[in-house]
Design a protein around this motif. Structure first.
Motif, PDB file in Angstrom:
ATOM      1  N   SER A 284       0.840  -1.212   0.000  1.00 30.44           N
ATOM      2  CA  SER A 284       0.000   0.000   0.000  1.00 30.44           C
ATOM      3  C   SER A 284       0.868   1.253   0.000  1.00 30.44           C
ATOM      4  O   SER A 284       0.543   2.249  -0.652  1.00 30.44           O
ATOM      5  CB  SER A 284      -0.889   0.040   1.235  1.00 30.44           C
ATOM      6  OG  SER A 284      -1.531  -1.166   1.421  1.00 30.44           O
ATOM      7  N   GLU A 285       1.977   1.193   0.745  1.00 26.06           N
ATOM      8  CA  GLU A 285       2.860   2.350   0.792  1.00 26.06           C
ATOM      9  C   GLU A 285       3.492   2.591  -0.582  1.00 26.06           C
ATOM     10  O   GLU A 285       3.572   3.725  -1.053  1.00 26.06           O
ATOM     11  CB  GLU A 285       3.963   2.141   1.837  1.00 26.06           C
ATOM     12  CG  GLU A 285       3.480   2.223   3.276  1.00 26.06           C
ATOM     13  CD  GLU A 285       2.908   0.916   3.802  1.00 26.06           C
ATOM     14  OE1 GLU A 285       2.509   0.058   2.995  1.00 26.06           O
ATOM     15  OE2 GLU A 285       2.850   0.753   5.033  1.00 26.06           O
ATOM     16  N   TYR A 286       3.915   1.488  -1.233  1.00 25.03           N
ATOM     17  CA  TYR A 286       4.481   1.629  -2.583  1.00 25.03           C
ATOM     18  C   TYR A 286       3.428   2.163  -3.549  1.00 25.03           C
ATOM     19  O   TYR A 286       3.710   3.006  -4.395  1.00 25.03           O
ATOM     20  CB  TYR A 286       5.009   0.281  -3.081  1.00 25.03           C
ATOM     21  CG  TYR A 286       6.320  -0.139  -2.451  1.00 25.03           C
ATOM     22  CD1 TYR A 286       7.438   0.692  -2.522  1.00 25.03           C
ATOM     23  CD2 TYR A 286       6.457  -1.350  -1.807  1.00 25.03           C
ATOM     24  CE1 TYR A 286       8.641   0.315  -1.945  1.00 25.03           C
ATOM     25  CE2 TYR A 286       7.660  -1.740  -1.231  1.00 25.03           C
ATOM     26  CZ  TYR A 286       8.748  -0.902  -1.303  1.00 25.03           C
ATOM     27  OH  TYR A 286       9.936  -1.272  -0.737  1.00 25.03           O
ATOM     28  N   THR A 288       0.886   4.031  -2.837  1.00 17.50           N
ATOM     29  CA  THR A 288       0.671   5.450  -2.554  1.00 17.50           C
ATOM     30  C   THR A 288       1.750   6.306  -3.210  1.00 17.50           C
ATOM     31  O   THR A 288       1.459   7.332  -3.829  1.00 17.50           O
ATOM     32  CB  THR A 288       0.659   5.682  -1.029  1.00 17.50           C
ATOM     33  OG1 THR A 288      -0.355   4.863  -0.455  1.00 17.50           O
ATOM     34  CG2 THR A 288       0.383   7.132  -0.702  1.00 17.50           C
ATOM     35  N   LEU A 289       2.994   5.837  -3.089  1.00 16.61           N
ATOM     36  CA  LEU A 289       4.094   6.568  -3.732  1.00 16.61           C
ATOM     37  C   LEU A 289       3.884   6.638  -5.232  1.00 16.61           C
ATOM     38  O   LEU A 289       4.107   7.674  -5.854  1.00 16.61           O
ATOM     39  CB  LEU A 289       5.428   5.856  -3.461  1.00 16.61           C
ATOM     40  CG  LEU A 289       6.262   6.335  -2.286  1.00 16.61           C
ATOM     41  CD1 LEU A 289       7.644   5.700  -2.364  1.00 16.61           C
ATOM     42  CD2 LEU A 289       6.389   7.851  -2.292  1.00 16.61           C
ATOM     43  N   ASN A 290       3.416   5.524  -5.795  1.00 14.78           N
ATOM     44  CA  ASN A 290       3.155   5.499  -7.238  1.00 14.78           C
ATOM     45  C   ASN A 290       2.030   6.471  -7.595  1.00 14.78           C
ATOM     46  O   ASN A 290       2.102   7.192  -8.583  1.00 14.78           O
ATOM     47  CB  ASN A 290       2.818   4.076  -7.677  1.00 14.78           C
ATOM     48  CG  ASN A 290       2.606   3.976  -9.173  1.00 14.78           C
ATOM     49  OD1 ASN A 290       1.525   3.609  -9.619  1.00 14.78           O
ATOM     50  ND2 ASN A 290       3.621   4.322  -9.953  1.00 14.78           N
ATOM     51  N   ALA A 291       0.992   6.522  -6.762  1.00 12.57           N
ATOM     52  CA  ALA A 291      -0.104   7.464  -7.001  1.00 12.57           C
ATOM     53  C   ALA A 291       0.428   8.896  -6.988  1.00 12.57           C
ATOM     54  O   ALA A 291       0.029   9.728  -7.798  1.00 12.57           O
ATOM     55  CB  ALA A 291      -1.186   7.285  -5.936  1.00 12.57           C
ATOM     56  N   LEU A 292       1.366   9.157  -6.086  1.00 16.00           N
ATOM     57  CA  LEU A 292       1.900  10.510  -5.960  1.00 16.00           C
ATOM     58  C   LEU A 292       2.923  10.816  -7.045  1.00 16.00           C
ATOM     59  O   LEU A 292       3.495  11.901  -7.074  1.00 16.00           O
ATOM     60  CB  LEU A 292       2.528  10.695  -4.580  1.00 16.00           C
ATOM     61  CG  LEU A 292       1.514  10.750  -3.422  1.00 16.00           C
ATOM     62  CD1 LEU A 292       2.219  10.691  -2.083  1.00 16.00           C
ATOM     63  CD2 LEU A 292       0.658  12.009  -3.513  1.00 16.00           C
ATOM     64  N   GLY A 293       3.198   9.855  -7.920  1.00 15.25           N
ATOM     65  CA  GLY A 293       4.019  10.139  -9.087  1.00 15.25           C
ATOM     66  C   GLY A 293       5.355   9.432  -9.152  1.00 15.25           C
ATOM     67  O   GLY A 293       6.091   9.604 -10.118  1.00 15.25           O
ATOM     68  N   PRO A 370      -2.185   1.787  -7.539  1.00 17.84           N
ATOM     69  CA  PRO A 370      -2.849   2.728  -6.635  1.00 17.84           C
ATOM     70  C   PRO A 370      -4.378   2.685  -6.752  1.00 17.84           C
ATOM     71  O   PRO A 370      -5.067   3.031  -5.798  1.00 17.84           O
ATOM     72  CB  PRO A 370      -2.303   4.089  -7.049  1.00 17.84           C
ATOM     73  CG  PRO A 370      -1.611   3.883  -8.342  1.00 17.84           C
ATOM     74  CD  PRO A 370      -1.259   2.444  -8.457  1.00 17.84           C
ATOM     75  N   LEU A 373      -6.133   1.047  -4.030  1.00 13.77           N
ATOM     76  CA  LEU A 373      -6.280   1.738  -2.746  1.00 13.77           C
ATOM     77  C   LEU A 373      -7.650   2.392  -2.646  1.00 13.77           C
ATOM     78  O   LEU A 373      -8.083   2.785  -1.574  1.00 13.77           O
ATOM     79  CB  LEU A 373      -5.196   2.800  -2.594  1.00 13.77           C
ATOM     80  CG  LEU A 373      -3.755   2.288  -2.557  1.00 13.77           C
ATOM     81  CD1 LEU A 373      -2.783   3.457  -2.559  1.00 13.77           C
ATOM     82  CD2 LEU A 373      -3.538   1.427  -1.318  1.00 13.77           C
TER      83      LEU A 373
END
Lengths: 375, 245
Positions: A284-286, A288-293, A370, A373
């Motif tokens: 999930s953390e990865y 999220t990072l992917n969602a943020l670019g 993402p 999520l």
């Protein structure tokens, strides 16, 4: 740049420990296996490695030193005529049959007949001059300490060798042979024990004035004509021929390759599973990072960096483990030998395990979607 | 910065349709939905679970491709971009806040915020400055050296918001940001999101079925069965877009 890979490794070291241990034990298994095989098969070349000469002359095409046959005596003169050659001595090779005092049956042995002069070359590294001088006594022999139980004899006692009574005058360390027992005797004793055999020596060993010239001297001394009756090698070339012969003609070499593959496979399975579990635990953390670019490539770099550190820790751990095991083995007279090339090869395989495991773990990042999520 | 009215909507979506297939059963989640969202506004997407609000959020934010329809975000046709361009677009313009806070356990608050910033190549000093400013903005400047395990749920969500805001995105998407929080923390979180919309002119779209949030939204889109049933401007009826569904 936030050191995500390293900080996560330190913070969640328990999660990554199994991977490092798998790498460490794989490395140890690879190295110890290699050291054992080299140790055992170096025994085949002990005659060369334990001697001081740089040049050996023997029967043409000899693949392994233990399959030597007699060569003409003029080889000695031929060697001595080269200005680089400082010293030449014969090396007698006799197959033997040993009967000890106890009921141990007969034991196949290899008898090496050597010069007994204090500066003699044969086995100079394992038989000091004082011990060598004892061989001047008729029918005196020397064996490796570790072979005593096999022969059922103690120093000072006698046994029957090729039908003759011989006396054990001393023991040394580093004489162990492959597939038999090495017995060292003087040239005269060896000739006497060589019942009905060719009295001429199987090898001549030569010492050069400049050891660096060995390859050039061997090349110019080797008779190239057809029908030649002996060949000339450098000591290292003959040793390599011998070890190579035993490694590959006996199938042991393939065994090493096969075992290495098994270790590689097991190491990779355990390491990759651990890394995949770690990636899955942070998916999930990865995501999220992917969602943020952050690109998948950037995330893959994090996973590969983690794999790299896990591998490095495993490499260090495996190195320490291997050193301990090898020291232990040497203390117990277990034949082990390792070269820098061998260590590098094992280290490369270990990093290969890590790299492959990292790549397998990177595939788990595909689940870092993402959109999931939001479901 | 004061609240501004953009002449063009921050997001304009036309005729969106999306269905999911599980086994042999295909479920229509969105049915020809069109919507425009303005910058500087906090829009609440409310409705019962399964009504399609998360799917709409995912499609508008460039995370989930629609079966049909188009999305223009800041003038960019989002679903005509390739994967790489889309990633770059999200990196530069979009922030996300999820229900699970999704913080890395090994990093402290300021590192959590710095991490996505580091992909913008701002340089170490500027990255640190922005991260600390974002933490101050959510009232967590004093907690910046703490790891997630040492923070409360509300504080974790505020770190997650700081992480989203530090990039200074024009578009901020939040999915159920308060549903895992108690009422006081939830109140704080929605205030922060609202302030982000006002002060930075950010378009904030927040999907939630938390009724407490309605009072804080500038605009409420009520969804059901993949359609927008009602579109209400509450506190500041100055939205740019007209309801299209």
């Amino acid at each position: 740049m936030v050191a995500l890979a390293r900080k996560t490794l330190i913070h969640e070291w328990r999660r990554y420990l199994p991977a490092s241990l798998a790498v460490a034990f794989s490395g140890m298994l690879l190295l110890v296996q290699l050291a054992l095989v080299f140790g055992i098969f170096n025994g085949a070349a002990v005659y060369i490695n334990a001697s001081r000469g740089q040049i050996w002359a023997g029967y043409p095409g000899t693949q392994s030193i233990d399959s030597g046959r007699s060569i003409p005596r003029d080889a000695e003169m031929h060697l001595l005529m080269d200005p680089q050659v400082a010293q030449v001595e014969p090396f007698q090779w006799v197959n033997g049959d040993w009967r000890g005092k106890r009921a141990l049956g007969s034991v196949s042995v290899f008898i090496s007949g050597v010069d007994t002069a204090p500066d003699a070359l044969a086995f100079a590294r394992v038989i000091p001059p004082a011990l060598r001088a004892l061989l001047n006594e008729p029918d005196a022999i020397i064996v490796d300490r570790a072979d005593l139980p096999k022969l059922g004899i103690r120093v000072g006692e006698s046994g029957i060798l090729n039908g003759f009574r011989v006396r054990l005058v001393g023991t040394t360390n580093g004489l162990r042979a492959l597939g038999g027992v090495n017995i060292v005797a003087s040239l005269a004793t060896a000739r006497r024990l060589n019942v009905g055999g060719d009295p001429r020596p199987a090898y001549y060993v030569a010492r050069l004035r400049d050891p660096q010239q060995a390859a050039a001297v061997a090349a110019r001394l080797d008779p190239h004509e057809r029908g030649r009756r002996y060949s000339v090698w450098t000591a290292s070339a003959l040793a390599a021929r011998t070890v190579h012969y035993w490694l590959f003609e006996t199938g042991a070499g393939l065994g090493v390759v096969f075992m290495s593959l098994v270790v590689f496979l097991v190491g990779t399975v355990i390491t990759s599973q651990t890394l995949m579990g770690a990636v899955a635990g942070s998916i999930s953390e990865y995501a999220t990072l992917n969602a943020l670019g952050a690109s998948h490539r950037a995330l893959s770099r994090v996973v590969m960096e983690q794999a790299g550190w896990v591998g490095l820790a495993g490499l260090v751990g495996g190195g320490v483990l291997s050193a301990l095991v090898l020291v232990l083995a040497q203390g117990q007279d277990v034949p082990v030998a390792i070269t820098a090339t061998g260590i590098l090869a094992c280290a490369a395989l270990v990093m290969g395990i890590t790299l492959l495991s990292g790549l397998l773990a990177v595939r788990t990042l595909r689940n870092a979607d993402p959109a999931r999520l939001l479901r | 910065m004061s609240a501004t009215m953009s002449p063009a909507p921050a997001i304009s979506a036309r005729d969106l349709a999306k269905s999911f297939t599980v086994g042999k059963v295909s479920t229509r989640v969105l049915e020809g939905l069109s919507v425009e969202l303005a910058g500087g506004e906090l829009t609440l997407l409310s409705g019962p679970s399964g009504c399609g609000k998360s799917t709409l959020l995912a499609i508008l934010s460039g995370l989930e491709r629609p079966d049909r329809g188009s999305v223009a975000a800041l003038g960019e046709p989002v679903w005509e971009l390739n994967r790489k361009e889309l990633q770059r677009f999200r990196l530069h313009h979009i922030g996300f806040v999820f229900q699970g806070f999704n913080l890395f356990p090994a990093l402290n608050s300021v590192e959590q915020v710095e991490l996505p910033l580091s992909y913008l190549d701002l340089g170490a000093a500027e990255t640190r400055r922005r991260a600390e400013a974002a933490l101050e903005e959510v009232g967590l400047g004093h907690r910046r050296k703490l790891r997630p395990a040492e923070l409360s749920g509300g504080e974790k969500q505020r770190v997650a918001i700081a992480r989203a805001l530090a990039k200074r995105p024009q578009l901020l998407f939040a999915d159920e940001p308060t549903s895992a929080l108690d009422s006081v923390s939830g109140q704080t979180v929605i205030d922060i999101l609202h302030r982000a919309a006002r002060q930075h002119g950010t378009m904030v779209l927040c999907a939630s079925h938390d009724p407490r949030l309605i009072a804080h939204a500038d605009r409420v889109l009520r969804m059901e069965d993949g359609r927008v049933l009602a579109d209400e401007h509450t506190l500041h009826p100055a939205a740019a877009g007209e309801p299209a569904a």
